[in-house]
Design an enzyme around this catalytic site. Structure first.
Site, mmCIF file in Angstrom:
data_model
loop_
_atom_site.group_PDB
_atom_site.id
_atom_site.type_symbol
_atom_site.label_atom_id
_atom_site.label_comp_id
_atom_site.label_asym_id
_atom_site.label_seq_id
_atom_site.Cartn_x
_atom_site.Cartn_y
_atom_site.Cartn_z
ATOM 1 N N SER A 1 -1.180 1.508 -6.549
ATOM 2 C CA SER A 1 -0.547 2.761 -6.118
ATOM 3 C C SER A 1 -0.394 3.725 -7.295
ATOM 4 O O SER A 1 -0.718 4.912 -7.178
ATOM 5 C CB SER A 1 0.832 2.482 -5.502
ATOM 6 O OG SER A 1 0.714 1.661 -4.378
ATOM 7 N N CYS B 1 1.818 -1.429 5.160
ATOM 8 C CA CYS B 1 2.647 -0.244 4.947
ATOM 9 C C CYS B 1 3.111 0.380 6.252
ATOM 10 O O CYS B 1 4.096 1.094 6.295
ATOM 11 C CB CYS B 1 1.879 0.801 4.146
ATOM 12 S SG CYS B 1 0.975 0.081 2.809
ATOM 13 N N HIS C 1 -2.979 -8.147 -7.854
ATOM 14 C CA HIS C 1 -2.515 -9.124 -6.856
ATOM 15 C C HIS C 1 -3.442 -9.231 -5.650
ATOM 16 O O HIS C 1 -3.253 -10.073 -4.786
ATOM 17 C CB HIS C 1 -1.066 -8.844 -6.430
ATOM 18 C CG HIS C 1 -0.861 -7.666 -5.522
ATOM 19 N ND1 HIS C 1 -0.688 -7.812 -4.166
ATOM 20 C CD2 HIS C 1 -0.788 -6.339 -5.765
ATOM 21 C CE1 HIS C 1 -0.492 -6.613 -3.614
ATOM 22 N NE2 HIS C 1 -0.554 -5.706 -4.568
HETATM 23 C C1 LIG Z 1 -2.919 -2.837 -1.914
HETATM 24 C C2 LIG Z 1 -3.637 -1.557 -2.000
HETATM 25 C C3 LIG Z 1 -3.156 -0.506 -2.798
HETATM 26 C C4 LIG Z 1 -1.847 -0.595 -3.525
HETATM 27 O O1 LIG Z 1 -1.870 -1.478 -4.599
HETATM 28 P P1 LIG Z 1 -0.478 -1.969 -5.229
HETATM 29 O O2 LIG Z 1 -0.859 -2.702 -6.460
HETATM 30 O O3 LIG Z 1 0.138 -2.869 -4.188
HETATM 31 O O4 LIG Z 1 0.338 -0.758 -5.506
HETATM 32 C C5 LIG Z 1 -3.892 0.649 -2.879
HETATM 33 N N1 LIG Z 1 -5.059 0.781 -2.219
HETATM 34 C C6 LIG Z 1 -5.555 -0.195 -1.441
HETATM 35 C C7 LIG Z 1 -6.852 -0.003 -0.750
HETATM 36 C C8 LIG Z 1 -4.856 -1.393 -1.295
HETATM 37 O O5 LIG Z 1 -5.349 -2.347 -0.516
#
Ligand SMILES: *Cc1c(COP(=O)(O)O)cnc(C)c1O
Length: 399
Positions: free
Chosen positions: A73, A326, A203
């Site tokens: 993010s 989300c 992650h």
């Molecule tokens: C999970 C995800 C994010 C956000 O990543 P975080 O490390 O959880 O903030 C952004 N873009 C996509 C496509 C995701 O799957």
């Protein structure tokens, strides 16, 4: 009852390699990389090594192009903000994206629209894909950024990133891609793929939570979202999350090294699961079947409600998702499913199953198929909508 975890697009279990790679940096090598003494310098050496290794895996020309962030993010926010600031200086305030980006991208774009930018959201069609021609046609002399995700987190479609990148290069427009679902899952190379900026998150490939990368090609001046110290060449203040960075680096190397074995194995499991679920009447796969992440299965079933489906599947030991983590908790159907043209009532009946090459077995896949068949039948038996559909009082949308 054993639990079958089929929500790897939401997050993954950390690999032992990643865990072991982190441990020394919580204990023996605990220094602050900014400290000038030997304890700090040992930490700085590790940080420098991690940056070089990440650059190598991504095919970046220089380790200076790697900025460590708190995750996907933050990387998305910083990439888009930076491009917008650079654009505005040249009176370029037009951005091109798609209607089904992650909220980290979409919400940043919405904010920029309030600040005077205009955004073109390209149609992703029924198959969940944009074409390079669409991008080319949308570029104007005012365009400062194209931001299009590498692979979609809900329906798993993989965009023609290399070709889109080439179009942007030719037009002299910056190209950012949210590659959070792609890195560690399919081959990604920033130079070969003509990418100027790329976001990734640890992650999603068996690394730790709360750490990620923003790749920015040499010459692109990043703006910092967080003011403070001079860490990350002044572009991202705050003492570096060294354990997280070391865990991420190990997980990244491991995931990418395993791709040649993992991808065919996972695709076979995916296709078995898709074939099994296609036997359910009035259900349909979401997104293109070929240009698709090896571990992604996404369906809509008519006459059911996604939330109830998830809860009943959980009772049977299957952890799944209705789409994006989300949007859970809100009653709005997924913006991704609406973007590929699913009507509201069908988009509510969605199911995403995301498998993992090391964790998911063929027996798991067969158990998932049996569980979903059972639960869909059970829910339809109680559904007034399904009764109306069967009585011909309503039209089926999915044959
Ligand atoms: C999970 C995800 C994010 C956000 O990543 P975080 O490390 O959880 O903030 C952004 N873009 C996509 C496509 C995701 O799957």
């Amino acid at each position: 009852m054993t639990t079958i975890y089929a929500d790897n697009a939401a997050t993954t279990r950390m690999s032992q390699t990643a865990i072991q790679a982190m441990l020394p940096y919580m204990d023996k090598i605990y220094g602050n990389p900014s400290s000038l003494h030997s304890v700090g310098q040992a930490a700085m050496e590790a940080l420098t090594d991690a940056r070089t290794r990440v650059a190598k895996v991504l095919g970046a020309a220089n380790a200076r192009e790697i900025t460590f962030t708190s995750g996907g993010s933050e990387a998305d926010n910083q990439a888009i903000r930076s491009a917008a600031i650079l654009g505005k200086r040249k009176n370029k305030t037009h951005i091109i994206s798609t209607a089904f980006e992650h909220h980290a991208v979409l919400h940043t774009l919405k904010k920029l629209e309030k600040e005077g930018f205009t955004v073109t959201y390209l149609d992703v069609h029924e198959n969940g894909l944009v074409t390079p021609e669409q991008v080319e046609a949308a570029i104007t002399p005012e365009t400062c950024l194209v931001t299009i995700m590498y692979a979609n987190n809900e329906i798993g479609t993989i965009q023609p990133i290399r070709e889109i990148g080439a179009v942007c290069r030719k037009a002299g427009v910056l190209f950012h891609t949210d590659a959070v679902q792609a890195v560690g899952h399919i081959p990604v190379n920033v130079q070969e793929d003509n990418i100027d900026m790329l976001s990734l998150s640890a992650h999603k490939f068996h690394g730790p939570k709360g750490v990620g990368v923003l790749y920015a090609k040499k010459g692109i001046i990043l703006s910092n979202l967080i003011e403070g110290g001079a860490q990350e060449r002044g572009k991202r203040a705050g003492t570096e999350n060294l354990p997280g960075i070391m865990g991420m680096t190990a997980a990244l190397e491991e995931a990418v090294a395993e791709l040649p074995q993992a991808m065919p194995k996972l695709s076979a499991l995916r296709d078995r699961l898709i074939a099994g679920l296609q036997e359910i009447p009035h259900g349909a796969v979401n997104g293109d079947l070929t240009h698709r992440l090896p571990g992604n299965v996404s369906f809509c079933f008519e006459g059911i409600e996604g939330e109830s489906l998830l809860l009943l599947l959980d009772d049977k030991g299957v952890c799944a998702s209705s789409g994006s983590a989300c949007t859970s908790g809100s009653l709005d159907p997924s913006h991704v499913l609406l973007a590929i043209g699913r009507p509201h009532e069908v988009a509510h009946g969605s199911l995403r199953l995301t498998l993992d090459a090391k964790e998911t077995t063929q027996a798991d896949v067969d158990a998932i198929i049996a569980a979903v068949k059972d639960v869909v039948e059970q829910l339809r038996a109680m559904s007034p909508v399904w009764r109306d559909l069967m009585a011909g009082k309503r039209q089926f949308v999915i044959d």
